[in-house]
Design a protein around this motif. Structure first.
Motif, PDB file in Angstrom:
ATOM      1  N   VAL A  63       4.655   5.074  10.467  1.00 20.90           N
ATOM      2  CA  VAL A  63       4.370   5.155  11.906  1.00 20.90           C
ATOM      3  C   VAL A  63       3.748   6.517  12.172  1.00 20.90           C
ATOM      4  CG1 VAL A  63       5.472   5.272  14.182  1.00 20.90           C
ATOM      5  CG2 VAL A  63       6.343   3.685  12.488  1.00 20.90           C
TER       6      VAL A  63
ATOM      7  N   SER B 243       4.262   1.125  22.504  1.00 17.06           N
ATOM      8  CA  SER B 243       3.462   1.268  21.288  1.00 17.06           C
ATOM      9  C   SER B 243       2.975  -0.081  20.740  1.00 17.06           C
ATOM     10  CB  SER B 243       4.244   2.049  20.224  1.00 17.06           C
ATOM     11  OG  SER B 243       5.527   1.517  20.055  1.00 17.06           O
TER      12      SER B 243
ATOM     13  N   ASP C 261       9.220   3.162  17.127  1.00 19.04           N
ATOM     14  CA  ASP C 261       9.442   1.743  16.838  1.00 19.04           C
ATOM     15  C   ASP C 261      10.926   1.571  16.546  1.00 19.04           C
ATOM     16  OD1 ASP C 261       8.978  -0.898  16.204  1.00 19.04           O
ATOM     17  OD2 ASP C 261       7.866  -0.497  14.361  1.00 19.04           O
TER      18      ASP C 261
ATOM     19  N   CYS D 101       3.596   7.205  18.020  1.00 23.83           N
ATOM     20  CA  CYS D 101       4.370   5.988  18.285  1.00 23.83           C
ATOM     21  C   CYS D 101       5.811   6.083  17.804  1.00 23.83           C
ATOM     22  CB  CYS D 101       3.744   4.816  17.529  1.00 23.83           C
ATOM     23  SG  CYS D 101       2.062   4.451  18.017  1.00 23.83           S
TER      24      CYS D 101
ATOM     25  N   ILE E 247       0.872   2.286  15.201  1.00 22.08           N
ATOM     26  CA  ILE E 247       2.226   1.724  15.039  1.00 22.08           C
ATOM     27  C   ILE E 247       2.452   1.231  13.605  1.00 22.08           C
ATOM     28  CG2 ILE E 247       1.494  -0.533  16.011  1.00 22.08           C
ATOM     29  CD1 ILE E 247       4.989   1.039  16.345  1.00 22.08           C
ATOM     30  N   HIS E 248       1.410   0.740  12.980  1.00 23.55           N
ATOM     31  CA  HIS E 248       1.534   0.304  11.582  1.00 23.55           C
ATOM     32  C   HIS E 248       0.571   1.116  10.724  1.00 23.55           C
ATOM     33  CE1 HIS E 248       3.014  -3.717  13.320  1.00 23.55           C
ATOM     34  NE2 HIS E 248       4.052  -3.088  12.790  1.00 23.55           N
TER      35      HIS E 248
ATOM     36  N   ILE F  33      13.680   4.576  12.453  1.00 24.32           N
ATOM     37  CA  ILE F  33      12.607   5.377  11.857  1.00 24.32           C
ATOM     38  C   ILE F  33      13.237   6.524  11.091  1.00 24.32           C
ATOM     39  CG2 ILE F  33      10.730   7.002  12.393  1.00 24.32           C
ATOM     40  CD1 ILE F  33       9.759   5.216  14.516  1.00 24.32           C
TER      41      ILE F  33
ATOM     42  N   THR G 103       9.556   3.162   8.846  1.00 23.16           N
ATOM     43  CA  THR G 103      10.644   2.356   9.414  1.00 23.16           C
ATOM     44  C   THR G 103      11.427   1.665   8.299  1.00 23.16           C
ATOM     45  OG1 THR G 103       9.450   0.240   9.598  1.00 23.16           O
ATOM     46  CG2 THR G 103       9.172   1.813  11.427  1.00 23.16           C
TER      47      THR G 103
END
Ligand code: GLY
Ligand code: MN
Ligand code: MN
Length: 353
Positions: free
Chosen positions: A288, A179, A222, A220, A292-293, A331, A313
């Motif tokens: 997420v 990701s 993380d 995604c 990813i952001h 997450i 996150t």
């Protein structure tokens, strides 16, 4: 209500009669189309998906609510033709380039163009059950890769090899890719919050931070875990314990009705109290999803209230230059009463002899 209907509701509320979508994640979210080179043109009556010859069949199959138009390589000409009647046209001012904006403006000379980048991202911030299921799967794949990494990490391996093994594990488990560029940072490099994997070899007496994630059907994950190689000193344990306590406190603080700022402050206060406040220079977390952001964030400025269905996150860290650093990232899914931690990988202090 379908996502397209929700979008039209937002447009109606904002008194917008057309909206142009160019950001790929927004296009995929609203239409279902996962191919490249697409522009959506949405009005209260029309839903058009502009793409080119390569993607027509795929778009027809994936985006049944949209009329598919082969616009070749020049979407702006087609947009100006279909948008003749529009008066107030919303667009993603945070995405379009200066050059493209010039073409866009020329094609809509009769209209008022209004930058409304949050229209789709606000919808995207609350995940529906199908999205949550895909994120759960992406998280599970990353958890499993960490589990495999614990069996294969050895002194002398390069950070790049460790990163590659993480990626292999995730691809084998169904991820379409990573990701983001994985962070694998050992020794003094672990003091770089975003130290991407290098040719440095892992040695005894070092922290090893691994920050990675999977993409599963577009969604995604993380995760960050920091482990220790060799024999830790008291300071290593103290820094690790401080980050872990702050991370747990941050998770405890996640609940609907709290702002991202409040949650950030809870974790940050613990790191400050332990004397490491100057070494935690980034926000506590970010949402997420297809990206990813995403927003909302957990940081010193975030005023937005958390709501059930957000996926975010929690990732505090302490980074001491020329010594090393620790970050721990999970997450969580915001629920009616608090949150559910989706990440299951162990986070107690793991030591490789
Ligand atoms: N992968 C970068 C981050 O954790 O936000
Ligand atoms: Mn991360
Ligand atoms: Mn992150």
């Amino acid at each position: 209500m379908s996502r397209l209907q929700q979008m039209r509701q937002q447009m109606h509320n904002g008194n917008i009669d057309a909206y142009v979508v160019m950001r790929p994640e927004n296009g995929r979210y609203l239409s279902g189309f996962s191919g490249g080179e697409t522009t959506l043109y949405i009005t209260l009556e029309k839903a058009l998906l502009l793409t080119d010859f390569r993607y027509i069949e795929q778009a027809k199959a994936q985006a049944p609510e949209f009329e598919i138009i082969d616009a070749g390589q020049d979407h702006f000409t087609t947009l100006s033709e279909v948008g003749q009647q529009a008066q107030r046209v919303g667009f993603e001012g945070d995405f379009i380039t200066y050059v493209d904006f010039g073409k866009f403006k020329d094609g809509f000379s009769q209209a008022e163009l209004i930058s409304l980048p949050d229209l789709v991202s606000h919808l995207r911030s609350i995940k529906d059950s199908s999205e949550i299921e895909l994120i759960r799967q992406a998280v599970k794949i990353a958890d499993m890769a960490f589990d495999e990494a614990l069996k294969t990490i050895e002194i002398g391996q390069t950070e790049e090899e460790i990163g590659l093994n993480l990626e292999f594990s995730m691809r084998r488990a169904g991820a379409s890719g990573g990701s983001f560029d994985f962070i694998v940072a050992s020794g003094i490099r672990s003091a770089m919050p975003h130290g991407t994997a290098s040719s440095k070899r892992v040695q005894s007496g070092e922290f090893l931070t691994m920050d990675f994630g999977a993409i599963y059907q577009g969604y995604c994950s993380d995760i960050t875990r920091t482990v220790f190689i060799g024999d830790p000193e008291d300071k290593h344990r103290q820094v690790y314990d401080t980050v872990l306590a702050a991370q747990r406190a941050g998770i405890q603080a996640v609940a609907p009705g709290r702002t991202g700022k409040e949650v950030d402050a809870v974790a940050r206060a613990m790191i400050e109290k332990a004397g490491y406040g100057d070494y935690f220079g980034h926000g506590l977390g970010h949402s997420v999803g297809l990206a990813i952001h995403e927003g909302p964030n957990l940081n010193k400025r975030e005023e937005r209230l958390l709501e059930p269905g957000m996926v975010i996150t929690v990732e505090p860290g302490i980074y001491i230059p020329n010594w090393g650093g620790v970050r721990i990232e999970d997450i969580v899914l915001v629920t009616e009463n608090g949150c559910e931690v989706l990440t299951k990988a162990p986070k107690e202090f793991i030591i490789f002899e």
